[in-house]
Design a protein around this motif. Structure first.
Motif, PDB file in Angstrom:
ATOM      1  N   GLU A 125     -14.620 -17.975   3.813  1.00  0.00           N
ATOM      2  CA  GLU A 125     -13.951 -17.690   2.406  1.00  0.00           C
ATOM      3  C   GLU A 125     -15.052 -18.406   1.370  1.00  0.00           C
ATOM      4  OE1 GLU A 125      -9.849 -17.578  -0.132  1.00  0.00           O
ATOM      5  OE2 GLU A 125      -9.913 -18.284   1.941  1.00  0.00           O
ATOM      6  N   LEU A 145     -17.532 -16.350  -0.861  1.00  0.00           N
ATOM      7  CA  LEU A 145     -17.426 -15.452  -1.900  1.00  0.00           C
ATOM      8  C   LEU A 145     -17.506 -16.299  -3.218  1.00  0.00           C
ATOM      9  CD1 LEU A 145     -14.110 -14.237  -0.658  1.00  0.00           C
ATOM     10  CD2 LEU A 145     -16.057 -13.068  -0.804  1.00  0.00           C
ATOM     11  N   ASP A 146     -17.655 -17.631  -3.232  1.00  0.00           N
ATOM     12  CA  ASP A 146     -18.054 -18.455  -4.257  1.00  0.00           C
ATOM     13  C   ASP A 146     -19.709 -18.834  -4.305  1.00  0.00           C
ATOM     14  OD1 ASP A 146     -15.578 -18.087  -5.510  1.00  0.00           O
ATOM     15  OD2 ASP A 146     -14.694 -20.026  -4.454  1.00  0.00           O
ATOM     16  N   ILE A 159     -22.669 -10.346  -2.732  1.00  0.00           N
ATOM     17  CA  ILE A 159     -22.433 -10.142  -1.435  1.00  0.00           C
ATOM     18  C   ILE A 159     -22.231  -8.375  -1.127  1.00  0.00           C
ATOM     19  CG2 ILE A 159     -20.495 -10.061   0.304  1.00  0.00           C
ATOM     20  CD1 ILE A 159     -19.460 -12.934  -0.877  1.00  0.00           C
ATOM     21  N   ILE A 218     -12.800  -7.569   2.751  1.00  0.00           N
ATOM     22  CA  ILE A 218     -12.869  -8.387   1.423  1.00  0.00           C
ATOM     23  C   ILE A 218     -11.750  -8.317   0.483  1.00  0.00           C
ATOM     24  CG2 ILE A 218     -14.458  -9.615  -0.160  1.00  0.00           C
ATOM     25  CD1 ILE A 218     -15.119 -10.711   2.417  1.00  0.00           C
ATOM     26  N   LYS A 271     -11.277  -9.590  -3.682  1.00  0.00           N
ATOM     27  CA  LYS A 271     -12.647  -9.660  -4.447  1.00  0.00           C
ATOM     28  C   LYS A 271     -13.246  -8.366  -4.082  1.00  0.00           C
ATOM     29  CE  LYS A 271     -13.093 -14.284  -5.470  1.00  0.00           C
ATOM     30  NZ  LYS A 271     -13.844 -14.871  -6.132  1.00  0.00           N
ATOM     31  N   ILE A 287     -16.838  -6.453  -3.515  1.00  0.00           N
ATOM     32  CA  ILE A 287     -18.275  -6.630  -3.150  1.00  0.00           C
ATOM     33  C   ILE A 287     -18.845  -5.317  -3.268  1.00  0.00           C
ATOM     34  CG2 ILE A 287     -17.889  -8.483  -1.719  1.00  0.00           C
ATOM     35  CD1 ILE A 287     -18.422  -6.898   0.875  1.00  0.00           C
TER      36      ILE A 287
END
Length: 152
Positions: free
Chosen positions: A74, A77-78, A83, A94, A100, A102
């Motif tokens: 996870e 994602l940051d 992505i 996702i 989020k 992508i």
């Protein structure tokens, strides 16, 4: 820009995209990119998989010696600025599990909401040619793909 290609097993599609992009960047002396790949099931059994995509990349002069499967986390994602899911199922996963959005590979390449498809093994071995074609497709996409990345 940190880019992560995402697929299921982190063995075929995402790995091909990772190494094709690295090759394109190096060949064109483009800097400022970090490229990786990961999979949701990067610990899966690979006995059923072919390595023909690696063979094809080697034929094209694409270096893959640093290949290492990476389990998706996870935190990615940051950590990554972009992505890229190789299939709709990756994008949907996702969104459903982490809320989020992508990109899809084909979304950036052709502005299409379509998956890069790898067929399952078949008795006649037709899927092997399709995997070779997938490598060529991803590799040939890189000039446009990078151009689209630069617009993000």
């Amino acid at each position: 820009m940190k880019i992560l290609f995402l697929c299921t097993d982190n063995y075929t599609r995402s790995v091909t995209a990772e190494f094709c992009l690295k090759h394109f960047l190096k060949k064109n002396k483009l800097t400022g990119f970090e490229v990786s790949s990961a999979g949701f099931k990067a610990t899966s059994d690979l006995n059923k998989f072919s390595s023909i995509h690696f063979d094809r990349m080697h034929e094209l002069g694409i270096e893959t010696s640093t290949f290492e499967r990476t389990q998706f986390k996870e935190e990615f994602l940051d950590e990554f600025s972009v992505i890229v899911g190789m299939g709709k199922e990756h994008r949907d996963y996702i969104l459903e599990h982490f809320g989020k959005k992508i990109f899809l590979f084909n979304e950036l390449y052709k502005n299409e909401q379509k998956s890069v498809v790898v067929p399952p093994p078949d008795a006649e071995g037709k899927y092997l040619e399709e995997i070779r074609n997938m490598v060529d497709y991803i590799n040939q996409a890189m000039p446009i793909f990078v151009e689209q990345l630069s617009k993000l």
